[in-house]
Design a protein around this motif. Structure first.
Motif, short mmCIF file in Angstrom:
data_model
loop_
_atom_site.label_atom_id
_atom_site.label_comp_id
_atom_site.label_asym_id
_atom_site.label_seq_id
_atom_site.Cartn_x
_atom_site.Cartn_y
_atom_site.Cartn_z
N ARG A 24 -32.10 -29.16 12.35
CA ARG A 24 -32.42 -28.19 13.41
C ARG A 24 -33.36 -28.80 14.47
O ARG A 24 -33.15 -28.65 15.67
CB ARG A 24 -33.04 -26.94 12.77
CG ARG A 24 -33.46 -25.82 13.71
CD ARG A 24 -32.32 -25.17 14.47
NE ARG A 24 -32.41 -25.44 15.89
CZ ARG A 24 -31.76 -24.73 16.83
NH1 ARG A 24 -30.95 -23.73 16.50
NH2 ARG A 24 -31.88 -25.04 18.09
N GLN B 40 -22.93 -11.34 19.65
CA GLN B 40 -22.21 -12.14 20.67
C GLN B 40 -22.76 -13.56 20.74
O GLN B 40 -22.69 -14.20 21.78
CB GLN B 40 -22.28 -11.46 22.04
CG GLN B 40 -21.71 -10.05 22.04
CD GLN B 40 -21.75 -9.38 23.41
OE1 GLN B 40 -22.70 -9.59 24.17
NE2 GLN B 40 -20.74 -8.60 23.72
N LEU B 41 -23.32 -14.02 19.63
CA LEU B 41 -23.94 -15.35 19.62
C LEU B 41 -23.11 -16.35 18.82
O LEU B 41 -22.32 -15.99 17.95
CB LEU B 41 -25.34 -15.27 19.00
CG LEU B 41 -26.41 -14.55 19.82
CD1 LEU B 41 -27.68 -14.37 19.01
CD2 LEU B 41 -26.70 -15.26 21.14
N THR B 42 -23.34 -17.59 19.14
CA THR B 42 -22.84 -18.72 18.36
C THR B 42 -24.04 -19.59 18.00
O THR B 42 -25.06 -19.52 18.71
CB THR B 42 -21.85 -19.57 19.18
OG1 THR B 42 -22.54 -20.05 20.34
CG2 THR B 42 -20.64 -18.77 19.59
N PRO B 43 -23.98 -20.40 16.97
CA PRO B 43 -22.85 -20.56 16.07
C PRO B 43 -22.72 -19.37 15.12
O PRO B 43 -23.69 -18.68 14.85
CB PRO B 43 -23.24 -21.82 15.27
CG PRO B 43 -24.74 -21.73 15.19
CD PRO B 43 -25.15 -21.19 16.52
N TYR C 185 -32.40 -24.57 30.64
CA TYR C 185 -31.23 -23.76 31.01
C TYR C 185 -30.99 -23.73 32.52
O TYR C 185 -29.83 -23.82 32.95
CB TYR C 185 -31.35 -22.34 30.45
CG TYR C 185 -30.97 -22.20 28.98
CD1 TYR C 185 -30.97 -23.29 28.12
CD2 TYR C 185 -30.59 -20.95 28.46
CE1 TYR C 185 -30.62 -23.14 26.78
CE2 TYR C 185 -30.24 -20.80 27.13
CZ TYR C 185 -30.26 -21.89 26.29
OH TYR C 185 -29.91 -21.73 24.97
N ASN D 6 -27.99 -25.11 19.86
CA ASN D 6 -28.09 -24.12 18.79
C ASN D 6 -26.88 -24.24 17.86
O ASN D 6 -26.96 -23.90 16.68
CB ASN D 6 -28.15 -22.70 19.36
CG ASN D 6 -29.54 -22.33 19.85
OD1 ASN D 6 -30.53 -22.70 19.21
ND2 ASN D 6 -29.63 -21.64 20.97
N GLU E 230 -26.88 -17.14 13.34
CA GLU E 230 -28.22 -17.74 13.27
C GLU E 230 -28.11 -19.09 12.54
O GLU E 230 -27.89 -19.15 11.33
CB GLU E 230 -29.27 -16.85 12.59
CG GLU E 230 -29.84 -15.77 13.50
CD GLU E 230 -30.56 -16.30 14.75
OE1 GLU E 230 -31.12 -17.41 14.70
OE2 GLU E 230 -30.54 -15.60 15.76
N SER E 231 -28.32 -20.14 13.32
CA SER E 231 -28.10 -21.50 12.81
C SER E 231 -28.84 -21.77 11.49
O SER E 231 -28.26 -22.32 10.55
CB SER E 231 -28.49 -22.53 13.87
OG SER E 231 -29.83 -22.36 14.28
N LEU F 13 -19.85 -23.58 20.37
CA LEU F 13 -19.79 -24.01 21.76
C LEU F 13 -20.20 -25.49 21.77
O LEU F 13 -21.33 -25.81 21.37
CB LEU F 13 -20.76 -23.21 22.64
CG LEU F 13 -20.62 -21.68 22.58
CD1 LEU F 13 -21.69 -21.02 23.45
CD2 LEU F 13 -19.24 -21.25 23.05
N THR G 7 -17.19 -15.14 23.83
CA THR G 7 -18.17 -14.50 22.94
C THR G 7 -18.48 -13.05 23.35
O THR G 7 -18.96 -12.28 22.53
CB THR G 7 -19.49 -15.29 22.90
OG1 THR G 7 -19.97 -15.45 24.24
CG2 THR G 7 -19.32 -16.64 22.25
N SER H 184 -23.80 -26.93 23.03
CA SER H 184 -24.99 -26.15 22.65
C SER H 184 -25.78 -26.80 21.51
O SER H 184 -25.22 -27.15 20.47
CB SER H 184 -24.54 -24.75 22.22
OG SER H 184 -25.52 -24.15 21.41
N1 GSH Z 1 -31.36 -18.40 17.31
C1 GSH Z 1 -29.93 -18.55 17.48
C2 GSH Z 1 -29.62 -18.80 18.94
C3 GSH Z 1 -28.14 -18.64 19.24
C4 GSH Z 1 -27.82 -18.71 20.72
O1 GSH Z 1 -28.67 -18.45 21.59
N2 GSH Z 1 -26.57 -19.06 21.01
C5 GSH Z 1 -26.08 -19.14 22.37
C6 GSH Z 1 -25.62 -20.53 22.71
S1 GSH Z 1 -26.95 -21.67 22.83
C7 GSH Z 1 -24.84 -18.27 22.52
O2 GSH Z 1 -24.01 -18.24 21.66
N3 GSH Z 1 -24.70 -17.55 23.65
C8 GSH Z 1 -23.48 -16.82 23.93
C9 GSH Z 1 -22.64 -17.52 24.94
O3 GSH Z 1 -23.16 -18.42 25.60
O4 GSH Z 1 -21.46 -17.19 25.09
C10 GSH Z 1 -29.42 -19.67 16.56
O5 GSH Z 1 -30.20 -20.58 16.25
O6 GSH Z 1 -28.27 -19.63 16.12
#
Ligand code: GSH
Length: 228
Positions: A176, A49-52, A114, A13, A66-67, A8, A37, A11
């Motif tokens: 990070r 359902q997370l990115t990256p 946020y 993250n 998990e980044s 995304l 996602t 973001s």
């Molecule tokens: N601890 C995780 C956090 C990942 C996270 O919270 N990702 C959010 C974006 S900041 C996400 O993908 N949310 C799903 C969405 O917004 O569609 C990492 O560092 O990768």
């Protein structure tokens, strides 16, 4: 083996992996998965359902999220010992900074930013509750007020040596930490000089690998601020 990066653009993250693949000189394909996602196609591959996330056939499940875990995996796979030194003492600092960042700093930054970014809060957080706008702002402000103390931990503990975390060149912990710092301008915190110096040091050491993807984050923040 091909490497696909699901991300995304705004973001912080996602930013670490976007910087890492460029800094490491990896060949990759970047896919903007904004709005998809929670859909079945992405969820089937990435149940969090997370990115990256990255997709590559050599992983046991074909995908990893998990980044920090992604950076650790790619650095280990490709022997990128500058970005992730193998000396156990250096690694101890890097891993501690990363776990502290994901477990303590980022949650505070998320709760402070946020609501202003227009992103939803996690279940149970005041921003995601039926609380009044005043109560929500009071919760956001409390998170914001906790950030300076969290930042001082990096200054006083993790950055005691050459100005990077665990090495004399930027590591995955710097990538990070710097990425997380990029969202702090959404708060009312005036970043201390050592933080702005640090960000400049990281950006100048990483060059376009940092500047190119961070432009998406900074552009997003400028857009949010212009509407405030
Ligand atoms: N601890 C995780 C956090 C990942 C996270 O919270 N990702 C959010 C974006 S900041 C996400 O993908 N949310 C799903 C969405 O917004 O569609 C990492 O560092 O990768």
């Amino acid at each position: 083996m091909s490497l696909k990066l699901n991300m995304l653009p705004p973001s912080v993250n996602n930013l670490p992996i976007r910087v890492f693949v460029r800094a490491a000189g990896l060949s990759f394909e970047e896919q903007n998965v904004w709005g998809t996602t929670k859909l079945e196609e992405y969820t089937a591959k990435c149940p969090s359902q997370l990115t990256p996330s990255i997709e590559t056939g050599e992983l046991p499940r074909g995908l990893l999220w998990e980044s920090c875990a992604v950076m650790m995996y790619l650095a280990n796979r490709d022997g990128l010992t500058g970005l992730y030194p193998t000396d156990p003492a250096s690694r101890a600092m890097i891993d501690s900074a990363n776990f502290y960042g994901v477990g303590s700093l980022y949650p505070a930054v998320a709760r402070a930013t946020y609501p202003r970014a227009g992103f939803g809060g996690a279940p149970g957080e005041v921003s995601a509750s039926n609380a009044s706008d005043e109560e929500k702002e009071s919760g956001r402000r409390a998170a914001e007020e906790s950030i300076p103390r969290l930042l001082e931990v990096y200054r006083d503990f993790f950055l005691t040596d050459a100005g990077f975390i665990g090495n004399d060149e930027p590591t995955i912990a710097d990538i990070r930490f710097a990425s997380t710092l990029e969202f702090v301008p959404l708060t009312d915190i005036e970043l201390p000089g050592w933080v702005t110096d640090y960000l400049q040091r990281v950006e100048s050491a990483l060059g376009d690998a940092y500047s190119e993807p961070v432009a998406d984050v900074r552009g997003f923040i400028a857009q949010v601020k212009s509407k405030a």
